[in-house]
Design an enzyme around this catalytic site. Structure first.
Site, short mmCIF file in Angstrom:
data_model
loop_
_atom_site.label_atom_id
_atom_site.label_comp_id
_atom_site.label_asym_id
_atom_site.label_seq_id
_atom_site.Cartn_x
_atom_site.Cartn_y
_atom_site.Cartn_z
N ILE A 1 -57.38 -51.52 64.47
CA ILE A 1 -56.49 -50.85 65.42
C ILE A 1 -56.60 -51.52 66.78
CG2 ILE A 1 -55.82 -48.62 66.39
CD1 ILE A 1 -57.48 -47.24 64.27
N LYS B 1 -70.27 -53.89 67.84
CA LYS B 1 -70.23 -52.69 68.68
C LYS B 1 -71.59 -52.33 69.25
CE LYS B 1 -70.48 -49.97 64.52
NZ LYS B 1 -70.18 -51.07 63.58
N GLY C 1 -61.94 -51.34 63.90
CA GLY C 1 -61.54 -52.64 63.33
C GLY C 1 -60.09 -53.05 63.45
N GLU D 1 -73.37 -46.52 53.54
CA GLU D 1 -74.52 -47.39 53.30
C GLU D 1 -75.60 -46.62 52.54
OE1 GLU D 1 -74.74 -50.52 54.68
OE2 GLU D 1 -72.87 -50.40 55.82
N LYS E 1 -77.79 -67.40 57.08
CA LYS E 1 -79.25 -67.21 56.98
C LYS E 1 -79.86 -68.20 56.00
CE LYS E 1 -79.95 -62.42 58.30
NZ LYS E 1 -79.39 -61.23 57.68
N LYS F 1 -69.04 -46.67 69.88
CA LYS F 1 -67.62 -46.99 70.09
C LYS F 1 -67.05 -46.18 71.25
CE LYS F 1 -67.23 -48.17 65.23
NZ LYS F 1 -67.05 -47.57 63.91
N ASP G 1 -73.06 -44.35 65.38
CA ASP G 1 -72.05 -45.41 65.31
C ASP G 1 -70.82 -45.03 66.14
OD1 ASP G 1 -70.88 -47.87 63.70
OD2 ASP G 1 -69.39 -46.27 63.58
N THR H 1 -69.20 -59.97 55.38
CA THR H 1 -67.90 -59.39 55.04
C THR H 1 -66.82 -59.83 56.02
OG1 THR H 1 -69.20 -57.46 54.45
CG2 THR H 1 -66.83 -57.19 54.46
#
Lengths: 432, 432
Positions: A136, A105, A134, A190, A45, A205, A201, A13
């Protein structure tokens, strides 16, 4: 003028976004840095997989050596993810004097200090703006503010998935499971949402932010984490009634030399700038002694927003290359790590209890708090449909986490307390 | 290591903050730039005046030459304000190879391009972050975003005084004059508030932002300005009823090669990020094609917030000095100026009218709009206490300013229209 050659690790992505931006912004890049930028190799890959963006197939490779050992490649952009293998790849690239831009991250939260010092030793830049929130430019904001101010607190909504879920739960009165399912259908969560909903997550950060903002190496293990899976519709309803908005907030705070870094569902006054950050948006609120309150708001993820941060970092690297000053912009942590004990952590707390519906129960409960020196900002008592029970919602004044945890233990042991339904931190009111 | 010598022009609110920060942050400055920073001379109007901060009186001078012509001074910090005399002082300082940090929006809005090109010619840095939205690092945010994105719209709440006034009017239902008086008593508004309430202060900042963000020299005269003095309680009430919040918004927007820069009271949906920026706070909302929506929020003025921005710029200058790369970071405007005509400016509009209370009047009014191809998003019609009148509030769909102005002319000439009470732009809904 000779073009700067890029090696791209990964074409998912974010990688696709990077290719798009570099191709469509050649003019602007030229104007800012005075030379063309070209992607020389892209690690994928499988060569045969179909791509979301038209890419000259001669650029693709499955061999990492084609990038990290090609002497013509100046800058490696890492957007492949992963930790152990990626770490060793980037260490090799740095030893081969390649500058690095990464959006990873997980990697930076675990191996940031090692990678940054390897970069400095090799005279290389290692930029990682895209790893936190992302789109900011928060890391640059912190670095710029550091020399002239002392950051005492950062509060971040740094995970879009959980913010989306909490926004929908709060607006529509829906249950966690239903909104999670919707978020998965819309692509905001997800198939396995554990990393997001557990708070991990966000914790990665916050470790990165705290390390930079407090100039102190904060490891991922130093971050106390609590996710959003146990938040009920009732909790959100009571929060609203009391004038609060529920958010998953990463907190990094400093008093004197000691810091606390944590992630947990937190109640904020509706008027707090973070309370109106909705849906998948991210924001980081920073309190500096001199500047006061500032906030950076924007998209926390997504192909193009994250790719924008990557390319901005790339421009920084190339400007440094043209000035011959790479590897000098990393500021090493200035202070030894010093974490707050529960006695040093102060906050307001929200507690929702079910108690037996008998005379004197509220007096009994509240006396436990006052024995620990904790008083109340707000108290709600309501009858419950189940016979012989009532529901009590308490919001304390500021108290230490140590006292609060002791009180909770006493409540668990108290025969009049049937169940502690939930507890949350309350932030953003009064004292920083 | 030799200290960097600073000459400070002015010791008012911001100058005092700069002295405080440089004195209290020597350690952190050393850590970031590797050498001490010392203030060598401070220009003041009168040596005998009492100071808000203890300053060694031997540092003070009334003679500008002691600063702009002292070969030992490396960096001049300009926080004295003023335009013509200040411009000539700074030109002299640049010719004497001194780097400049300024907080002067009036100067930068009028003479920014001249000063910046003089700086580049002399190999000097000229930084001016503090000139727009004091404590918010918005200029750096724009520069960083520029290479990898195309900014298409900026909307700013860039004047704290007017935001304070509109917030209080809106929250308490108070009249403009009453809130202005209160703001003056609290020190949020000057004794002569003209520059703020007329929108001129915001216009200067928008000229600076647009010049940088669109890479095009936008002069102050290019900014269309409308202030807040005519906003009534009724306007605010109707805005609320329709789900809008009134803000003084600076708009800089670009479509293709053409730009519009303006400042006017504007209605935003309550859910827009700018709508919850309250009191004296500032914020700049930026829309980039790749990154999407971002917003920078913080204090727009004040001694320490503004001084923080000044010292951050100073650190940038000194880092460049130590790397030997001053004068290379200015990016000259890339595009020739091209302003939108009224035909090219599209927005939604709010119109409040008093009309005669007779059969068919709404049909008559709305037909004027439809003849110009303009349709409605919202319509409110209410009877008025005065006999034979009703009040109509209309919100159009997007229409060109050209069509809107023609419609207004026809309404003025229409005998059924007794008075056009107010018109406002509506932004932040749908199309960028």
């Amino acid at each position: 003028m000779k073009a700067i050659s890029i090696g791209l690790l990964g074409l998912g992505t974010v990688g696709t976004g990077v290719v798009k931006i570099i191709e469509s912004h050649q003019d602007k890049l030229m104007h800012q840095i005075g030379c063309p930028v070209s992607i020389k190799k892209i690690l994928v890959k499988s060569l045969s997989k179909e791509r979301q963006v038209p890419v000259d197939s001669s650029l693709l490779t499955e061999r990492v050596e084609d990038i990290v050992e090609d002497p013509e490649i100046d800058v490696v952009i890492e957007v492949m993810g992963g930790v152990d293998e990626t770490r060793s790849l980037l260490l090799t690239a740095l030893q081969n004097k390649k500058h690095i831009v990464t959006a990873n991250k997980d990697l930076m939260a675990l191996y940031g200090p090692e990678l940054l010092s390897t970069a400095t030793e090799n005279g290389c830049d290692l930029f990682y703006e895209a790893s936190v929130a992302g789109g900011i430019p928060i890391l640059r904001g912190l670095v710029d503010g550091l020399a002239s101010d002392r950051i005492t607190k950062m509060m971040g909504i740094v995970n879009g998935t959980t913010n989306f879920i909490l926004t929908k739960m709060s607006k529509n009165g829906s249950a966690y499971e239903d909104v999670l399912k919707q978020a998965q259908e819309l692509g905001y969560a997800e198939a396995d949402p554990t990393s997001d909903v557990s708070g991990m997550d966000a914790a990665r950060k916050m470790a990165i932010l705290a390390t930079l903002g407090f100039s102190m190496t904060i490891d991922l293990d130093d971050v106390k984490v609590h996710g959003i899976t146990e938040i009920s519709k009732d909790d959100l309803e009571y929060s609203k009634k009391l004038g609060y908005t529920m958010k998953l907030i990463g907190i990094a705070s400093r008093e004197g030399e000691k810091v606390e870094v944590s992630v947990q569902p937190t109640l904020l006054p509706e008027t707090h700038p973070l309370a109106s950050v909705n849906d998948e948006y991210n924001a980081v609120y920073v309190y500096g002694e001199a500047v006061g309150e500032t906030m950076f708001y924007g998209p926390g993820a997504g192909s193009l927003p994250t790719a924008t941060a990557v390319v901005s970092d790339l421009v920084g690297v190339i400007k440094n290359m043209r000035l011959g000053v790479n590897g000098r912009s990393t500021v090493a942590p200035q202070y030894p790590k010093s974490l707050k004990a529960p006695e040093d952590i102060n906050a307001k707390f929200f507690i929702r209890l079910h108690v037996s519906d008998e005379v004197g129960v509220l007096a009994n409960i509240t006396s436990i708090f006052s024995e620990h020196g904790v008083s109340f900002d707000k108290i709600l008592q309501l009858p419950l449909k189940q016979k012989e029970s009532s529901e009590i919602v308490l919001v304390t004044h500021r108290a230490s986490l140590f006292n609060f945890e002791n009180i909770m233990q006493e409540l668990i042991d108290n025969p009049r307390v049937k169940e502690i339904k939930s507890t949350y931190r309350v932030e953003g009111e009064g004292a920083i």
